[in-house]
Design a protein around this motif. Structure first.
Motif, short mmCIF file in Angstrom:
data_model
loop_
_atom_site.label_atom_id
_atom_site.label_comp_id
_atom_site.label_asym_id
_atom_site.label_seq_id
_atom_site.Cartn_x
_atom_site.Cartn_y
_atom_site.Cartn_z
N CYS A 1 -4.70 0.30 6.64
CA CYS A 1 -5.06 1.85 6.39
C CYS A 1 -6.83 2.43 5.96
CB CYS A 1 -3.95 2.72 5.96
SG CYS A 1 -3.77 3.06 3.82
N CYS A 6 -0.26 2.90 3.87
CA CYS A 6 0.43 2.65 5.18
C CYS A 6 1.74 1.62 4.61
CB CYS A 6 -0.02 2.03 5.72
SG CYS A 6 -0.93 0.46 4.89
N CYS A 55 0.81 -1.50 -0.18
CA CYS A 55 -0.25 0.20 0.23
C CYS A 55 1.01 1.14 0.18
CB CYS A 55 -0.74 -0.09 1.30
SG CYS A 55 -1.50 1.41 1.73
N CYS A 90 -7.25 -0.77 1.58
CA CYS A 90 -6.70 -1.77 2.04
C CYS A 90 -6.87 -1.49 3.13
CB CYS A 90 -5.45 -0.23 2.22
SG CYS A 90 -3.67 -1.08 3.37
ZN LIG Z 1 -3.04 1.03 3.58
#
Ligand SMILES: [Zn+2]
Length: 247
Positions: A237, A213, A210, A234
């Motif tokens: 996050c 994050c 991602c 995601c």
């Molecule tokens: Zn993420």
């Protein structure tokens, strides 16, 4: 939030719109970042100046009050001196001992009264000087803060002016973009945007992780992102994952 389901929404189109919106927001955020702490500093200085000006007015009111007090007391001393002179004249025509004592008593009472008033004047003058010094120091701080505020405002206005055209352009483009996006999707976007300090909502998948994050994305999800059958978030996050290479 793992997926945003929608039947009528054209997913690839929505993803493209979200990417466009994120790009515009990032451009606007970057300009905001250039301002740094200047907007807060300007606000703080304005608040400080308001407080200092209130302090200045208090000092001025106190100084006026003390000055009036001194004038009143000085008049009392002058009147007292005149009365004393009158007693002295009277003592020239004293007929007996009792009259002498009575006049003397009145004289000494008046003298004590004048002395007390004079002491009050001296005390008031000391207090007056302290207030004047206080006022001078407040005025000095006000002048310093005003010059600092002017400087910071100029700096801030410089940044605003320099980027005015860009901001107008980006803001207009953003409002056009927002109009086209499905409301549910837009609400999710706004919610995520408000949740993160870096304001990133739509992120790229960088080396299978991602872009927000940096957690790794399961292979199944990577396929879903590529397929664009739904909007993929995601799982760590909540940011919306896209693969811009596929555009
Ligand atoms: Zn993420």
């Amino acid at each position: 939030m793992t997926t945003t389901k929608s039947i009528e929404v054209n997913i690839p189109k929505s993803i493209a719109q979200l990417i466009a919106l994120q790009k515009l927001d990032t451009k606007i955020d970057d300009i905001e970042m250039m301002k740094g702490t200047l907007p807060q500093m300007v606000e703080e200085l304005k608040k400080e100046l308001n407080n200092l000006k209130a302090k200045k007015h208090n000092f001025e009111a106190e100084i006026n009050g003390i000055n009036e007090f001194i004038v009143t007391k000085k008049t009392l001393v002058k009147d007292g001196d005149a009365i004393l002179k009158k007693y002295e004249k009277q003592s020239d025509n004293i007929k007996n001992n009792r009259e002498f004592e009575s006049i003397n008593k009145q004289k000494s009472d008046k003298e004590s009264e004048i002395k007390l008033t004079q002491r009050e004047i001296v005390d008031a003058e000391v207090a007056l000087q302290a207030k004047i010094r206080g006022l001078e120091s407040v005025n000095k701080i006000i002048a310093e803060k005003e010059s600092l505020l002017k400087h910071k405002e100029e700096e801030l206005n410089g940044i605003i002016k320099e980027n005015e055209k860009d901001i107008i352009g980006y803001t207009e483009a953003k409002s056009d973009c927002v109009k086209k996006i499905d409301k549910t999707i837009l609400d999710s976007y706004t919610k995520i945007r408000n949740a993160y300090q870096n304001k990133l909502v739509v992120v790229n998948t960088n080396r299978e992780s991602c872009g927000g994050c940096f957690c790794s994305i399961p292979p199944q999800k990577l396929i879903e992102i590529r397929k664009q059958k739904k909007i993929v978030s995601c799982e760590y996050c909540g940011r919306i994952l896209v693969n811009e290479d596929d555009e």
